[in-house]
Enzyme design. Structure first.
Site, PDB file in Angstrom:
ATOM      1  CG  ASP A 193      -2.131   0.960   0.960  1.00  0.00           C
ATOM      2  OD1 ASP A 193      -2.070   1.781   0.016  1.00  0.00           O
ATOM      3  OD2 ASP A 193      -3.118   0.901   1.720  1.00  0.00           O
TER       4      ASP A 193
HETATM    5  C1  BGC Z   1      -4.953   3.382   0.015  1.00  0.00           C
HETATM    6  C2  BGC Z   1      -5.031   2.380  -1.129  1.00  0.00           C
HETATM    7  C3  BGC Z   1      -4.796   3.086  -2.432  1.00  0.00           C
HETATM    8  C4  BGC Z   1      -3.448   3.788  -2.386  1.00  0.00           C
HETATM    9  C5  BGC Z   1      -3.111   4.545  -3.642  1.00  0.00           C
HETATM   10  C6  BGC Z   1      -3.687   4.205  -0.030  1.00  0.00           C
HETATM   11  O1  BGC Z   1      -3.740   5.265   0.865  1.00  0.00           O
HETATM   12  O2  BGC Z   1      -5.032   2.695   1.244  1.00  0.00           O
HETATM   13  O3  BGC Z   1      -6.292   1.747  -1.125  1.00  0.00           O
HETATM   14  O4  BGC Z   1      -4.876   2.181  -3.494  1.00  0.00           O
HETATM   15  O5  BGC Z   1      -3.459   4.723  -1.311  1.00  0.00           O
HETATM   16  O6  BGC Z   1      -3.886   5.679  -3.757  1.00  0.00           O
END
Ligand code: BGC
Length: 745
Positions: free
Chosen positions: A230
């Site tokens: 993530d």
């Molecule tokens: C989120 C993810 C997301 C990623 C990219 C993170 O803060 O938890 O779900 O895909 O950011 O934006």
């Protein structure tokens, strides 16, 4: 692009290290000297958030317009895997046209608490439902040649302290509740990538969790794709690579650490090579697609978004058949509530899409019922304090009308990625407005807009009808009008229990934890698994939803298809006046488990569309997985021999038909040892007879001489200890019995 192995062979150590971290916020690293281009990844999941300019992970900046489909809360409530697949196909087509290699979704985390700020992005409190819908979505996206990212792996069930908190979860709970959706999708669809969660699991960062990322994901489930972090979830590049994480996003500028670790021997170069191989495979996959991409049809996708929003709305109440309203009537309709004019149609944070267009319910109602019939009053502002003038105006509008359609819901400031909610109530001002309107007009229809559930306690009986529209995506307004006027028949079902009180929810005592730990103290008893086991009342049960028609379920047949497998068939008849869909739900109750189990668990379902008067047969397979539980002692799944009830119904609380199925079990028996208790020995199909025989042949005081009270005490004592009390068989003989049992099984 050359073959992956050819490229790998020509990369320097530094280049390899660089490939395991991003090139920028949304791109993988390019290595032009070695012929490696970069590819783009983009959020997800309910539409594309392609940021052609600068990137951010919280949806703060803009992005290119794309179809904003209803988020997972609404898609989930359709209980329609075909529809989930079509949404995946449409999003895949948009990604393909936009040259996006991977859409970052689906999110299949379990709704452990209604307070999780990100529940709108997840499907359900139930793992089977989450897994089935997520798998269909993945299949749809990937059918277009675009990749997916199954997230957030694992146990990311709250936003509070999400980058640091340790989710402390016992293994049985993980295996039975928090992992099955991931497992199902990995085994069934092989998503291109899996995204690790921000949080720790039992003290170890998900990004550094070897058991999670390698042992379970790859070795047990056979995941062959790439693991991506993530955004910002990696704190130690080397530890993450060693655990099985392939790509860090976004880049942290720490490639040298990886190079040094290989030089020092802390990281084996083969481990790095493996990660690079997976990144290159992802890049090669995108590069193999034709440069010319088919254009997408935004109108067709808008129509699909409308279909999903209509299919996902849940009719919670409809006294005296107030709904549907007559589109051809002449009586005045009051449409009240700012949300009718200013739709709340998606959640906030990284999933936020800039829609291609946006339908407001007010316009759609006017278009269907005619401008002159519809009288609007906003009644409240979305984020401001209660306004007496707006309330008075709304009351006057309601007084003049024959029916009131009152739009209530959560303002976007109430729920978002990044923080959790404090309560599940609707804003107090809106509830006061409902009471004021109700005082002058008894025909009130409430339409709800919210991503996480809202309580209906204390106000539901003020409304003749309640339609839970969730967040409807860009066409949600039109879908609402379709439902209100009977152009569509509500067929959505709850994917989470609506409790009477927040305090009744199983995680209430433990959520969201403190001191960087959250203990999943309710264990496997999440959602309806808890409420039904306790027999507690709820406001609306899991799986519930009304329709404008009625259905009958009959002729349940549970046909055995294997020692521990069956096919359920049931006849569904539409007994009412209009076409509609029923969701047939199959729950399994274990009559005599050796461990505690929930009262029953969803193990299959089918959505059956039927014309009025028509019948259809739902056939729902039950594989051995439907009956298993995770045995921590044995470190494996177990199907026990014995009777289970196959319960078929229309919600977790409305069971219409039951059949008993006698399972053969999988023959996995608990190990017996000298430390096993007398009860465990007697209950064991091999150990019981062996012990009885040994007792009959003498040795110590006969256990038959003890009374029931003594027997209850002795039952809990290890067999190997009994001889010290002058009972059972001598200690030396116990070891021989253990050996005998091992030999006989
Ligand atoms: C989120 C993810 C997301 C990623 C990219 C993170 O803060 O938890 O779900 O895909 O950011 O934006």
């Amino acid at each position: 692009m050359d073959a992956v192995e050819t490229i790998l062979g020509r990369l320097t150590l530094e280049q390899k290290a660089s490939l395991t971290s991003g090139g920028d916020f949304w791109h993988t690293q390019a290595v032009p000297e070695a012929g490696v281009p970069s590819v783009m990844v983009t959020d997800g999941p309910h539409g594309l958030r392609k940021q052609s300019d600068a990137g951010d992970a919280m949806g703060l900046g803009g992005s290119d317009p794309a179809t904003c489909f209803p988020p997972a809360v609404t898609l989930g409530s359709t209980w329609d895997v075909g529809l989930a697949r079509r949404v995946g196909e449409a999003i895949g087509a948009e990604a393909l046209a936009a040259h996006v290699a991977v859409v970052l979704g689906p999110g299949v985390n379990i709704k452990r608490s209604p307070l999780c700020g990100r529940n709108f992005e997840y499907f359900s409190e139930d793992p089977l439902l989450s897994g089935r819908l997520g798998a269909a979505w993945v299949a749809g996206v990937q059918s277009r040649g675009v990749g997916t990212s199954l997230k957030h792996y694992a146990a990311n069930n709250q936003e509070t302290d999400r980058l640091r908190v340790s989710a402390d979860v016992d293994e049985r709970t993980l295996r039975e509740v928090y992992l099955p959706a991931f497992e199902h999708i990995v085994r069934q669809e092989q998503p291109t990538t899996v995204m690790c969660a921000y949080n720790k699991l039992n003290g170890t960062h998900a990004s550094e969790h070897h058991w999670l990322l390698t042992q379970v994901l790859r070795q047990e489930w056979g995941f062959a794709g790439m693991v991506v972090s993530d955004w910002g979830a990696v704190s130690n590049r080397v530890a993450a690579l060693a655990a099985g994480l392939d790509l860090e996003m976004p880049p942290s500028g720490t490639d040298q650490q990886v190079v040094d670790a290989v030089h020092s021997g802390d990281l084996r170069e083969e481990v790095l090579d493996e990660a690079v191989r997976r990144v290159l495979t992802l890049v090669a996959r995108e590069q193999s697609l034709p440069e010319e991409r088919p254009a997408v049809d935004p109108d067709a996708h808008h129509a699909l978004a409308r279909e999903v929003a209509a299919a996902g709305a849940v009719l919670l109440r409809n006294e005296a058949g107030l709904l549907p309203l007559d589109p051809d009537g002449t009586e005045a309709l009051a449409v009240i509530g700012e949300l009718a004019r200013t739709p709340r149609y998606q959640g906030a944070g990284s999933s936020q899409v800039v829609p291609t267009r946006l339908d407001a319910a007010l316009d759609a109602v006017r278009a269907l019922a005619g401008d002159e019939r519809v009288h609007f009053a906003p009644g409240y502002t979305l984020d401001g304090p209660a306004d007496a003038t707006l309330v008075d105006e709304a009351v006057e509008t309601a007084r003049e009308a024959s029916t009131v359609v009152l739009f209530l819901g959560l303002p976007s400031s109430a729920e978002s990625e990044g923080f959790d909610r404090q309560d599940i109530a609707l804003p107090a001002g809106q509830l006061a407005l409902l009471r004021a309107v109700r005082a002058v007009n008894e025909r009130v229809v409430v339409v709800l807009a919210n991503g996480g559930l809202v309580s209906v306690s204390g106000w539901e009986d003020q409304a003749e009808a309640v339609l839970e529209g969730w967040l409807g995506g860009q066409a949600g307004g039109s879908a609402t009008a379709d439902l209100l006027f009977g152009r569509a028949n509500p067929s959505g079902r709850l994917t989470e229990t609506i409790p009477l009180r927040l305090e009744d929810t199983p995680s209430w005592l433990f959520f969201p934890g403190g001191e960087q730990h959250v203990r999943y103290g309710e264990g496997i008893y999440v959602g309806y698994r808890y409420h039904h086991t306790l027999g507690d009342p709820v406001a609306h049960p899991f799986g519930f939803g009304l329709s404008y028609t009625t259905f009958d379920l009959a002729d349940l047949v549970v046909h055995r298809t294997g020692p521990n497998a069956a096919e359920v068939s049931v006849t569904v008849t539409n007994t009412g006046p209009v076409a509609g869909s029923e969701v047939v739900q199959v729950y399994v109750h274990d009559r005599a488990a050796s461990v505690d189990r929930p009262e029953h668990e969803l193990k299959g379902f089918a959505k059956v569309p039927l014309e009025p008067g028509a019948s259809g047969t739902a056939r729902i397979p039950l594989a051995p997985e439907a009956f298993r539980f995770w045995s921590p002692g044995r470190g494996r799944w177990v199907v026990e021999a014995g009777e289970v009830e196959v319960r078929v119904g229309t919600s977790s609380a409305d069971i219409h038909l039951v059949e008993v199925l006698d399972l053969e079990g999988d023959g996995v028996l608990p190990e017996l040892a000298a430390s096993s208790t007398l009860d465990e020995w007697f209950a064991h199909p091999v150990g019981g007879p062996v012990l009885r025989q040994a007792l009959a042949e003498g040795g110590g005081r006969d256990l038959g001489e003890v009374d029931a009270h003594e027997r209850a005490i002795l039952g809990a004592m290890p067999l190997g200890k009994l001889s010290a009390f002058g009972l059972g068989v001598p200690r030396a003989a116990v070891d021989a019995l253990v050996e005998q049992v091992r030999a006989e099984r």
